[in-house]
Motif scaffolding. Structure first.
Motif, short mmCIF file in Angstrom:
data_model
loop_
_atom_site.label_atom_id
_atom_site.label_comp_id
_atom_site.label_asym_id
_atom_site.label_seq_id
_atom_site.Cartn_x
_atom_site.Cartn_y
_atom_site.Cartn_z
N SER A 164 17.29 93.70 36.91
CA SER A 164 15.94 93.26 36.55
C SER A 164 15.93 91.90 35.86
N THR A 165 17.08 91.35 35.56
CA THR A 165 17.16 90.05 34.89
C THR A 165 17.49 88.96 35.91
N SER A 166 17.54 87.72 35.43
CA SER A 166 17.96 86.61 36.28
C SER A 166 19.32 86.08 35.86
N ALA A 167 20.04 86.89 35.09
CA ALA A 167 21.35 86.47 34.58
C ALA A 167 22.32 86.20 35.73
N THR A 168 23.14 85.17 35.56
CA THR A 168 24.17 84.85 36.54
C THR A 168 25.26 85.90 36.50
N VAL A 169 25.73 86.32 37.67
CA VAL A 169 26.72 87.39 37.77
C VAL A 169 27.95 86.86 38.50
N LEU A 170 29.13 87.21 37.99
CA LEU A 170 30.39 86.86 38.64
C LEU A 170 31.09 88.15 39.07
N ILE A 171 31.27 88.30 40.37
CA ILE A 171 31.89 89.51 40.92
C ILE A 171 33.35 89.20 41.28
N SER A 172 34.24 89.96 40.71
CA SER A 172 35.66 89.78 41.00
C SER A 172 36.18 90.98 41.76
N GLY A 173 37.37 90.83 42.33
CA GLY A 173 37.97 91.93 43.06
C GLY A 173 38.74 91.42 44.26
N GLU A 180 30.32 91.26 48.45
CA GLU A 180 29.01 90.86 48.98
C GLU A 180 28.04 92.04 49.02
N LEU A 181 28.54 93.24 49.31
CA LEU A 181 27.68 94.42 49.29
C LEU A 181 27.10 94.64 47.90
N ALA A 182 27.92 94.42 46.87
CA ALA A 182 27.43 94.56 45.49
C ALA A 182 26.35 93.52 45.20
N ALA A 183 26.56 92.29 45.68
CA ALA A 183 25.57 91.23 45.47
C ALA A 183 24.25 91.57 46.17
N ARG A 184 24.34 92.09 47.40
CA ARG A 184 23.13 92.45 48.14
C ARG A 184 22.40 93.61 47.47
N ALA A 185 23.16 94.58 46.98
CA ALA A 185 22.55 95.71 46.28
C ALA A 185 21.82 95.24 45.03
N ASP A 244 30.11 83.12 47.76
CA ASP A 244 31.38 83.82 47.92
C ASP A 244 32.53 82.83 47.89
N GLU A 245 33.66 83.26 47.36
CA GLU A 245 34.85 82.41 47.21
C GLU A 245 34.49 81.10 46.52
N VAL A 246 33.85 81.21 45.38
CA VAL A 246 33.37 80.05 44.64
C VAL A 246 34.52 79.17 44.16
N ALA A 283 28.04 84.77 42.01
CA ALA A 283 29.26 84.17 42.54
C ALA A 283 30.34 85.23 42.66
N ALA A 284 31.30 84.99 43.54
CA ALA A 284 32.39 85.94 43.71
C ALA A 284 33.66 85.21 44.09
N SER A 285 34.79 85.82 43.75
CA SER A 285 36.08 85.26 44.15
C SER A 285 37.13 86.36 44.10
N HIS A 286 38.04 86.34 45.08
CA HIS A 286 39.15 87.30 45.02
C HIS A 286 40.27 86.76 44.14
N LYS A 287 40.13 85.49 43.73
CA LYS A 287 41.15 84.88 42.86
C LYS A 287 40.80 85.13 41.39
N GLN A 288 41.82 85.03 40.56
CA GLN A 288 41.61 85.12 39.12
C GLN A 288 41.11 83.76 38.64
N LEU A 289 39.81 83.64 38.40
CA LEU A 289 39.25 82.33 38.06
C LEU A 289 39.81 81.77 36.76
N LEU A 290 40.10 82.64 35.82
CA LEU A 290 40.65 82.15 34.55
C LEU A 290 42.01 81.51 34.78
N ALA A 291 42.79 82.08 35.70
CA ALA A 291 44.09 81.49 36.04
C ALA A 291 43.88 80.15 36.75
N GLN A 292 42.82 80.06 37.56
CA GLN A 292 42.48 78.81 38.23
C GLN A 292 42.10 77.74 37.20
#
Length: 449
Positions: A164-173, A180-185, A244-246, A283-292
């Motif tokens: 219900s918010t407009s907060a930015t979401v980062l999906i990892s995994g 992408e299914l989680a983002a669409r949901a 995806d893959e940000v 946004a989403a990434s399969h990489k560890q963004l903190l390591a990036q």
């Protein structure tokens, strides 16, 4: 039914007090009233009421009027109606209008308790059905996000909380876990659900046109730009943009994305004016963004702007209890899609599917079941699992020597080997090592190759 809250409606004061006393002695919490009007006020005021026991004849109105009010306004209560007249017509009408049971006066204490127990059970079943229907509706909304494992329930709960918010979401995994299914949901249960949902794979856009693709471009901004181009941000105005893959965005595009997240504005290529757009970014990434970030491949300030609400999609091996449900879901889906007859898997094959590690996660499982739905070949299904297992075993053949290794020297040697085998084609060499092109270039520079 102990501590159940019952609304008693009886206009005979002596009967009212007698029944109230009997119900209180049985452990009920009783709100006693003497008219339909008084009962409606009590019902509206107290959400804990779960049962109504009402006489039929109540002054100018009747228990039927109270019954109709409760049912038309969807109060979650069980209802028993009593009548002194022994009229079968009254009883039939009460049941038809939604009463759970009826009693003919005079009645025994045990008869009353049995009728209330029946009404309470019927009410619990109604509530359970409502919950089930809500879950089924939610499941439909969640597209193919299927799972009852605790880790998936946490995902569902987090999606519901932030939708219900407009907060930015980062999906990892890992790849194939359903980011992408989680983002669409998330989009489908948000207030933006009727506005566009636009998904773009940042790693699949050629770097030469990536800026125009995301932020738009004015006519003549670059060679071949014969007209104004609407970027993905502008196209998603009012809705959701899924990046995806940000991690694959270039440093320049990372800067422009950060600008949008901070100010809510974009600057199309070849334009000198900022344009305000209302877009929720997932946004989403399969990489560890903190390591990036630590490797200097991703902006630290952008990482924290994206990571307002993190959602982690668990690997399939972390929720093995969901594999059976997913197999059933994909079998039904693909058999319907291809018009093939749904067949039962043998116990041996099912056991192998349930015990397999699924390195490709839900995507790999879906792919295997789709092939099975098309070909109906159980042996090929099993062979594909065995082949993948052998490939995984080969990757584990390297053993670190007892004396250890010089990692810096080892990494440099591997990079040189990859370059040699790819005949200095950097794209091919990066692919050999399973690295993105940018990560490969970073390592070449790091080792001064």
């Amino acid at each position: 039914m102990e501590n159940a809250h019952i609304l008693l409606v009886e206009d005979d004061i002596a009967q009212n007090e007698l029944i109230a006393s009997m119900l209180s002695a049985e452990g009920f919490i009783v709100t006693a009233t003497t008219s339909v009007e008084e009962a409606i006020v009590a019902l509206k005021a107290n959400s804990q009421i779960s049962l109504i026991f009402s006489d039929w004849k109540l002054g100018q109105l009747s228990g039927l009027n109270l019954l109709e009010f409760a049912r038309s306004n969807n109060f979650p209560v069980g209802i028993v109606i009593a009548t002194a007249y022994g009229s079968i017509d009254h009883a039939a009408l009460a049941i038809e209008k939604g009463a759970d049971d009826y009693l003919a006066k005079p009645f025994q204490r045990q008869e009353l308790l049995l009728a209330l127990a029946k009404a309470n059970k019927a009410n619990q079943l109604r509530l359970a059905n409502q919950t089930l229907n809500s879950q089924l509706s939610q499941q439909d909304t969640m597209v193919e996000l299927i799972g009852s494992a605790p880790c998936m329930q946490k995902v569902f709960q987090r999606i519901e909380k932030v939708a219900s918010t407009s907060a930015t979401v980062l999906i990892s995994g890992e790849s194939g876990t359903g980011k992408e299914l989680a983002a669409r949901a998330l989009h489908k249960i948000s207030p933006r659900k009727d506005s566009p949902f636009i998904a773009i794979n940042c790693g699949a856009i050629p770097e030469s046109i990536a800026e125009a693709e995301l932020f738009g471009a004015k006519k003549g901004a670059f060679t071949g730009a014969n007209q104004d181009k609407l970027g993905k941000f502008a196209a998603a105005n009012g809705g959701t943009l899924f990046l995806d893959e940000v991690a694959e965005l270039s440093p320049q595009l990372q800067t422009k994305l950060l600008r949008f997240l901070q100010e809510g504005v974009i600057t199309p290529l070849g334009c000198h004016e900022e344009v305000a757009v209302d877009v929720r970014v997932i946004a989403a990434s399969h990489k560890q963004l903190l390591a990036q970030v630590e490797e200097g491949l991703f902006r630290e300030d952008l990482y924290y702007r994206l990571n307002v609400v993190p959602i982690h999609m668990p690997a399939l091996r972390e929720r093995t209890e969901d594999i059976g449900k997913l197999i059933h879901h994909f079998k039904t889906k693909f058999c319907q899609q291809y018009g093939s007859q749904e067949q039962q898997l043998s116990a041996t094959t099912l056991k192998q599917l349930l015990s397999y590690s699924w390195p490709g996660n839900v995507r790999q499982l879906s792919n295997c079941i789709e092939r099975y739905a098309l070909l109906g070949d159980e042996n090929e299904l099993v062979e594909s699992l065995n082949h993948n297992s052998q490939a995984a075993t080969q990757s584990e053949q390297f053993v670190i020597p007892d004396e250890g290794i010089d990692w810096h020297q080892f990494e440099r040697a591997i990079l040189l080997q990859a370059c040699k085998r790819a005949e200095n084609n950097k794209t091919a060499a990066a692919k050999l090592l399973g690295l993105s092109y940018k990560a490969f270039l970073y390592r070449l520079e790091k080792h001064q190759i």
